[in-house]
Every structure is written in C-alpha cells, then in structure tokens.
Design a protein around this motif. Structure first.
Motif, PDB file in Angstrom:
ATOM      1  N   ARG A  77      41.327 -34.251   4.440  1.00  0.00           N
ATOM      2  CA  ARG A  77      41.981 -35.565   4.533  1.00  0.00           C
ATOM      3  C   ARG A  77      42.663 -35.954   3.229  1.00  0.00           C
ATOM      4  O   ARG A  77      43.579 -36.764   3.229  1.00  0.00           O
ATOM      5  CB  ARG A  77      40.947 -36.636   4.887  1.00  0.00           C
ATOM      6  CG  ARG A  77      40.572 -36.637   6.353  1.00  0.00           C
ATOM      7  CD  ARG A  77      39.448 -37.613   6.614  1.00  0.00           C
ATOM      8  NE  ARG A  77      39.160 -37.732   8.038  1.00  0.00           N
ATOM      9  CZ  ARG A  77      38.091 -38.354   8.519  1.00  0.00           C
ATOM     10  NH1 ARG A  77      37.212 -38.912   7.709  1.00  0.00           N
ATOM     11  NH2 ARG A  77      37.899 -38.429   9.818  1.00  0.00           N
ATOM     12  N   ARG A 105      36.060 -31.772   6.094  1.00  0.00           N
ATOM     13  CA  ARG A 105      36.946 -32.790   6.671  1.00  0.00           C
ATOM     14  C   ARG A 105      37.477 -33.736   5.598  1.00  0.00           C
ATOM     15  O   ARG A 105      38.671 -34.052   5.570  1.00  0.00           O
ATOM     16  CB  ARG A 105      36.204 -33.571   7.752  1.00  0.00           C
ATOM     17  CG  ARG A 105      37.070 -34.614   8.417  1.00  0.00           C
ATOM     18  CD  ARG A 105      36.546 -35.045   9.763  1.00  0.00           C
ATOM     19  NE  ARG A 105      35.324 -35.826   9.643  1.00  0.00           N
ATOM     20  CZ  ARG A 105      34.701 -36.370  10.692  1.00  0.00           C
ATOM     21  NH1 ARG A 105      35.157 -36.180  11.910  1.00  0.00           N
ATOM     22  NH2 ARG A 105      33.612 -37.075  10.528  1.00  0.00           N
ATOM     23  N   GLU A 106      36.594 -34.187   4.708  1.00  0.00           N
ATOM     24  CA  GLU A 106      37.023 -35.113   3.649  1.00  0.00           C
ATOM     25  C   GLU A 106      38.044 -34.446   2.734  1.00  0.00           C
ATOM     26  O   GLU A 106      39.043 -35.057   2.340  1.00  0.00           O
ATOM     27  CB  GLU A 106      35.819 -35.591   2.823  1.00  0.00           C
ATOM     28  CG  GLU A 106      34.838 -36.439   3.582  1.00  0.00           C
ATOM     29  CD  GLU A 106      35.436 -37.737   4.098  1.00  0.00           C
ATOM     30  OE1 GLU A 106      36.385 -38.253   3.491  1.00  0.00           O
ATOM     31  OE2 GLU A 106      34.961 -38.224   5.149  1.00  0.00           O
ATOM     32  N   ASP A 118      41.600 -28.048  12.637  1.00  0.00           N
ATOM     33  CA  ASP A 118      42.323 -28.513  11.443  1.00  0.00           C
ATOM     34  C   ASP A 118      43.022 -27.328  10.766  1.00  0.00           C
ATOM     35  O   ASP A 118      42.373 -26.392  10.290  1.00  0.00           O
ATOM     36  CB  ASP A 118      41.321 -29.155  10.471  1.00  0.00           C
ATOM     37  CG  ASP A 118      42.013 -29.852   9.309  1.00  0.00           C
ATOM     38  OD1 ASP A 118      43.102 -29.388   8.907  1.00  0.00           O
ATOM     39  OD2 ASP A 118      41.464 -30.841   8.806  1.00  0.00           O
TER      40      ASP A 118
END
Ligand code: SF4
Ligand code: SF4
Length: 757
Positions: free
Chosen positions: A158, A154-155, A207
C-alpha cells in the motif's frame, strides 16, 4: 580535500532568565581569551531577530560555527539550524541558570565553564560528510506468510513498495487457517467474529506488487539496509534476490503439551490443548476424544505452562481471550453444556473486558484458583482462591489446556548454521567476560558458534555477519527489541521483527505490529539512501571513520558494535557497513588506539571539553565532578530537572555522550589528571531488561569501568571516585539527589591529589 577554515562566533542569549541569573559581562571576555573573534549578545536568540543576527554573520562569511549559549541542544533545533554552518550549543538555561541559584559565585563559574567547553567542542567538530548516496533497493522482504507476514506485505504494498513474501509451508495463512472464529476486533467486542484469513490471502495473491514464494526458505543473507542480498531455496533450486529491508514475521509455535503431564496431558485423550479444541470447533463439534460422545461438561485450565518458572516464565497474553472465545462457541453450539474457566488471573485488557463480560452473561463459570492436579479420570483438583480450600471437580468430559506461545526466533527445521568465525575472545579482551550478540563468552572461550549458542534450531536468515548468523534474542527467546523506544528494531539494522516472534499477541495486534515494522523498514531504506542513521540518532549523517594506519587489528570494534555493523577485510582490518551503523560510538569507546572518530564526535573533542574546565585548587574547597551523561535518557532527565527548577550541585560539569558505550577510558584518565575529584557515568539500565538505546552500551561501560579500576589503583586513587549510575528519562527528581549524594561522598573521600599538578 582541505577542511574549511573554522570561524567560530559566540552568541550569548539573555532570555529565559539567563541574564538575571548570571553576569554576561563576565562571560563575554572568555570568547576573546579563547581566540573566538566574535561574541554577541541578544535578548532572545530564538526570536526572529536573534536567528537573523546569526544568519547574517554566517551569510557574510564571518562565522561558520555559531556557538549558541542559550537553551539545551534538545530544544529549538529547527530555529538554530543554518545551512553551511556547524552549530554548537552550550546549555546555559536548563543545566545552569534553571538548576542552580541565581547570582551565586559557583553558578557563575559553572556558566563560564559551559562557554569554555562549547568553544572546545567547536574546535573539534565539523559538519559530517555523509556516505556517498547510492541507489538503494526499495523492495521489502517479508519472511513468514501468517497473519503478521500477510499484513506486513499488504501494508508495504500500500505504501508503494514491491514485496517479496517467503513462506516455508505450502500455503499462506499460517495458524489462522485452523481457527474456527477469531476473537472480536471490532465494536461491540462481545462476540467471536468470522475468521477473515481467506480474504486476506486472496488479497495478497491478487496483488501484483507482491511476489509470493511458498515452500521457500531464506538460506543466506548478506549486505545492509538498502542493499541486502538474500538467497532463497525454492523449488529445489536457490536464487539470489536483492531487497532493501527485511521484515521477519516468523510467528510462533505452541508450547509442547507433552511437558504438561502434571496437568493430565497424555494420561487421557480427553485432556486436550486449546489448539486441538480449535480443530474440533472447526470440524463442527466438541466431543470426547475417548469415546466420541458430545462434551457436556468442559473445564479450561488457564496458564497451562505459561507464567511458570518451570515452563514459560512469561504470560502468553492471548490464552485468556482464546479460552473465552472457545467457551462461548461451546455454549452457543450447545446451551446445555457447562463450561468452567479456571484461572489464576484473568488477563483481558482494554476492549477484551467486554468479551469477558459477555462470557459471564452467557453463563460461562469463572473459577479463581490454581490447579493442583488432573487425574486420568479427569478429576481436576483446584485450590479455590475464594473458598480458600481444595475443590475437586468431577464428572468432566473434557479438560482444555490453554497452552502458551513460543517464538519462532530460530528455524526449528533448519540445519544448524555453518561453523562461525573462530575469533577468540581472549584475543580481544583478556580480562572480562564479554557479551557478543546476546551470548556471553568467558575470557578465553572461542567466539560462540551457532551450534554452541543457547538457541534451538538454525538461524532464520543465516546472516553473513561477522557477529554470527542469528538474530539476537532476549532471555525468553523472543527476538530482541527495545520494548519501549523501538519495538520493531532488532540489533541488526534494516531487519525488523513483528508479531509473536517479538512478543505474544493475537491477530488484531499482529496486523498493527506488521504496519509498525513495515514503516520502520521503509525508514531504514530511506535512511540508507540518504546516508542517514535510523533510531535513535535518526537523520545523523556522521559515520565512524577508522584510521587504519594505526589500527592494530585488535577487533574490539567488531566485537563490541551492538549492531554487527563492522566486518573485516581479508587482512583483518575493520570495515564499517555504513547503513547498518547506528552512530552510537561504541566502537570509538572500544578502540584502544583511539583511531575511530566521527566528524562531529570524537575522543579529542570530549578530552578537550574536559580539559577546558577551570579546576580550582584544593584550597578553594570547590570539587569538580565530571558527569558523562547519555544523551538518550540521562541528559534529558537532567534537562527536565532544570525545567522543574530542581537544583543540584554547581560543582558538576556535564558532557553529553551518545551512549555510555562510546566513553573512552582516556576521558576518565584525562579528567583525573586534570584534577577532577570524581567521575560519574550516567546512563541507561543494562542487563536482560536493558533500557540502553544502543543495547549493550551501558553493559560495556560497566565492563570497562571494572578495567579502569586497575588504572585508578595504579594512580593510587580510590575506586569510588568513578561510579556508574543508571537513570531513566523519568528520573528528573532523582538525578539532583544522585549528583548531590556523589558530591557529598567525594567530599568525604577528599580532594584528588593530582589537583594542581
Ligand atoms: S558507531 Fe556504533 S553501530 Fe556504528 S560501527 Fe560503531 S559501534 Fe557499530
Ligand atoms: S579500529 Fe581500533 S578497535 Fe578496531 S581493530 Fe583497529 S585498533 Fe582495534
């Protein structure tokens, strides 16, 4: 391409007390004597006018190597940076005038030598030619789909990076899928919180920047930061994928409770692990396994197999918090239930202290003591620390063992790695045992192969590196990392570990750790694109250049590189994988024929700096001590000593080195032949709890020192003339004592008989 003509110019700063402590009139002629045509003084070189003065000389073409005789090279780096010029700094402030008495003859001699050494350095340094920029792959591979891996993915997403997430099992979420609730990670930190793993998994699967591969495994990894190729076994086939960096988040496994027979495990089904209890909580009820009755009297035993030299020697860090959580859940579900937590030390740092208090308020009973035995009838005998006597606990319904975490630094299900390289250590180093990628092989033993390595399971990435397929590990089995300075780096550049594969931690910490590792992975990719190094020489563009014409193919450089950066061609010549290299210079220190050098750091440069010092003859009774100080800890500690105005002997001459691993034995021979009376290698701590920023450098230096003993013996010099001293960056008070003690010892031994020859 011919190198541009060197145009050095010396700039003497008068500020920060320099002009008051030493005579610049006496220093100025040194430039001319050493054929530096230009020497200027300025009242404060770091002022706008001072910087302009230097810049004007560079712009006019008069100077392309400003030699700035002022403060330490560790400060004012932004002020003293000039396009097209290669700057050399002489540390006149911290290591001369702030650390030695003003107006003293010995201080003046020290200052003069500092100028001479800087001029010698300038004569051997050039702006580094970076490795040609080439396209790098920005995609990040995350290995492991548990809490840490999901957060890493996720990081990374992002920050705009595409992610390939590889998970061995058939679903994402890892252990967290089994947790009924999680420990509090938000204020007021007093109650168990909802397990939000399903939400995180949903986010990842939705995502578009993240490609998820479950039931997949990495079977082979080659390349370097910016250019890794990983082979992934997935759906019965293998495919190669290109990525720029790798985040390893393979997590942990539970310590085998079958090894805890002394705590009753296996003797009765009513002794369970914390994980088994978690399954009961998730299923909605805590019951005796033996008869299905509700458990009304429950005892938790902390540190079950942790902090125990016969089991896991370390603290697993989260077990205290987990037991508190489970105790609270039991009490909440059944306020009539009695819950005891038997602990030796309760480890609830930070906000977890609130959670501990909540459990006390909720009636959980904490009992400080050591469990001596657990009977098949569930009688727990506790050596009670407060009462000072043995207390038997009877009538328990359930005993819960708070078992520890074991890192998944290897793949327990993977077959052993293919047979590794057959390089013989005896070919390389016939004298001393040598540490290769974390494994110690005695002289004469073959290069350790994966199946011989003291690791359970196969390699998780199966690295196609000359130094073997495993990620090196620490003594307790965790993936290697420098806990203080670069926790997310491994010994393989561009491969970053996070989460419990690195050290025990809970879900909230895993999320933070994942973010840290992803940032380092991105840094590795960006650095690769610029031809620049990552930690600790961040941004360094220099690279080891190997003169193959005189290379004897001895392979020392390959073996001693702490980062596995060097492979070999089919003809057995070393080849540096540029973006794996951290520019430590260990290969340079290792090379017996001195054919490895950097544009701005090389054997000749330091040799000339050593020889630039004017060594008085023995009748002057002024010994000379060479200190080769590691730039990461020792040199800053020396600077700090100066900042704190701590004085030490003016007989010492200090040269910063990138790492003690880069120290060439020829420097020591040169120094002794030049008449120095003693040599001190000042560097970071070696061993399992190493502090060396390049991991093996200090240890390698010790091995080389042992070999240098023979050279000293052949020169009929005392072994005590060459010493190694471990210091940390916090040792500014100690370094002056260390130096003064060594100078005193040299005084007792007497002067170097080579002096004056
Ligand atoms: S400089 Fe250090 S990291 Fe680079 S190849 Fe040499 S030993 Fe390896
Ligand atoms: S470069 Fe030096 S250390 Fe490396 S193989 Fe050649 S001779 Fe040996």
């Amino acid at each position: 391409m011919t190198a541009p003509e060197r145009k050095p110019g010396v700039y003497l700063c008068q500020g920060c007390g320099i002009a008051e402590a030493i005579s610049l009139d006496d220093l100025e002629p040194i430039a001319g004597e050493l054929r530096v045509p230009l020497c200027r003084r300025h009242e404060a070189l770091c002022s706008d006018d001072g910087v302009k003065t230097i810049a004007a000389d560079i712009a006019s073409g008069a100077v392309n190597q400003p030699i700035i005789v002022a403060c330490s090279h560790r400060v004012m780096t932004d002020r003293f940076q000039f396009d097209g010029a290669s700057v050399v700094r002489a540390n006149m402030r911290e290591q001369v005038v702030w650390s030695h008495p003003a107006g003293d003859e010995d201080t003046q001699m020290l200052a003069a030598d500092a100028v001479r050494m800087a001029i010698a350095q300038a004569a051997n340094t050039s702006p580094p030619e970076p490795a040609a920029e080439s396209a790098v792959n920005e995609r990040i591979l995350v290995v492991g789909g548990g809490v840490t891996g999901l957060n890493a993915a996720r990081e990374a997403s992002r920050t705009g990076h595409a992610v390939l997430l590889v998970e061995k099992s058939d679903r994402l979420g890892g252990w967290a899928n089994r947790w009924s609730k999680r420990m509090p990670h938000r204020a007021p930190y007093r109650d168990p919180q909802e397990n939000d793993i399903a939400e995180l998994v949903r986010d990842i699967e939705a995502d578009p920047s993240i490609t998820v591969m479950t039931e997949a495994q990495v079977t082979r990894t080659e390349g370097m930061p910016g250019k890794f190729t990983v082979r992934i076994k997935w759906g019965g086939a293998s495919r190669d994928e290109a990525v720029g960096a790798i985040v390893v988040a393979t997590g942990w496994r539970a310590y085998d409770p079958n090894k805890l027979g002394h705590l009753g495990y296996g003797a009765t089904p009513d002794v369970v692990t914390g994980i088994e209890l978690e399954d009961m909580l998730a299923d909605g009820g805590v019951r005796r396994k033996s008869n299905g009755e509700p458990a009304k009297l429950v005892a938790f035993i902390q540190c079950a197999g942790s902090r125990d030299p016969d089991h896991l020697p370390y603290c697993s860090s989260i077990c205290c918090g987990v037991s508190i959580k489970q105790a609270l859940q039991i009490r909440e579900a059944d306020p009539e239930a009695s819950v005891y937590i038997i602990y030796d030390e309760m480890r609830t740092p930070g906000t977890a202290e609130e959670f501990y208090r909540q459990a006390q308020d909720a009636g959980v009973i904490f009992m400080k003591g050591k469990v001596k035995s657990v009977g098949a009838d569930l009688t727990v005998l506790v050596e009670d620390a407060l009462l000072g006597e043995d207390v038997p606990m009877v009538g328990l319904d359930l005993v819960v063992l708070a078992t520890g975490m074991v890192p998944n630094a290897t793949d327990m299900d993977a077959p052993a790695a293919e047979k590794g390289a057959e390089l013989l250590v005896s070919d390389i180093n016939p004298v001393a045992p040598i540490n290769i990628a974390g494994f110690v092989a005695e002289a004469g033993e073959p290069w350790p192969r994966a199946e011989e390595a003291p690791l359970a399971g196969g390699p998780i990435l199966n690295l196609q590196y000359r130094q073997g397929p495993h990620l090196p590990i620490l003594a307790d089995g965790f993936a290697d990392s420098h806990f203080i300075c670069f926790p997310y780096e491994t010994r393989r550049t561009g491969i970053h570990t996070c989460g419990p594969v690195r050290r025990p931690m809970g879900m909230a910490e895993c999320a933070e750790d994942a973010a840290g590792a992803v940032l380092k992975a991105i840094q590795a990719i960006k650095g690769a694109g610029q031809g620049a190094s990552v930690h600790p020489r961040v941004g360094d563009l220099s690279l080891p250049k190997i003169g193959l014409d005189i290379c004897t193919q001895c392979r020392r450089c390959t073996v001693e590189c702490p980062f596995g950066a060097i492979d070999e061609t089919e003809d057995n010549y070393p080849i540096v994988n540029a973006s794996r290299c951290r520019r430590c210079g260990t290969c340079m220190g290792a090379c017996p024929v001195r054919t490895i050098s950097f544009d701005n750091y090389n054997v000749q440069m330091v040799s000339d700096m050593i020889k630039a010092v004017e060594v008085p003859d023995e009748f002057d009774e002024k010994p000379r001590i060479l200190i080769l100080a590691c730039e990461n800890d020792a040199y800053p500690a020396l600077d700090m000593a100066g900042i704190n105005r701590r004085h030490y002997s003016a007989f010492a001459r200090i040269i910063p080195v990138r790492c003690l691993g880069s120290v060439s034995q020829v420097w020591m021979s040169d120094a002794l032949e030049a008449g120095y009376d003693g040599i001190m290698l000042m560097g970071c701590k070696s061993g399992d709890d190493y502090q060396c920023h390049f991991i093996k450098g200090s240890g390698i230096a010790e091995e080389r020192m042992a070999q240098f003993g023979e050279t000293l013996a052949s020169m009929q010099l005392e072994a005590e003339r060459v010493v190694a001293e471990e210091v940390s960056i916090a040792d500014s008070a100690r370094v002056p004592e260390v130096i003064d003690r060594f100078v005193a010892r040299i005084d007792e031994i007497g002067f170097n008989p080579f002096k004056g020859f």
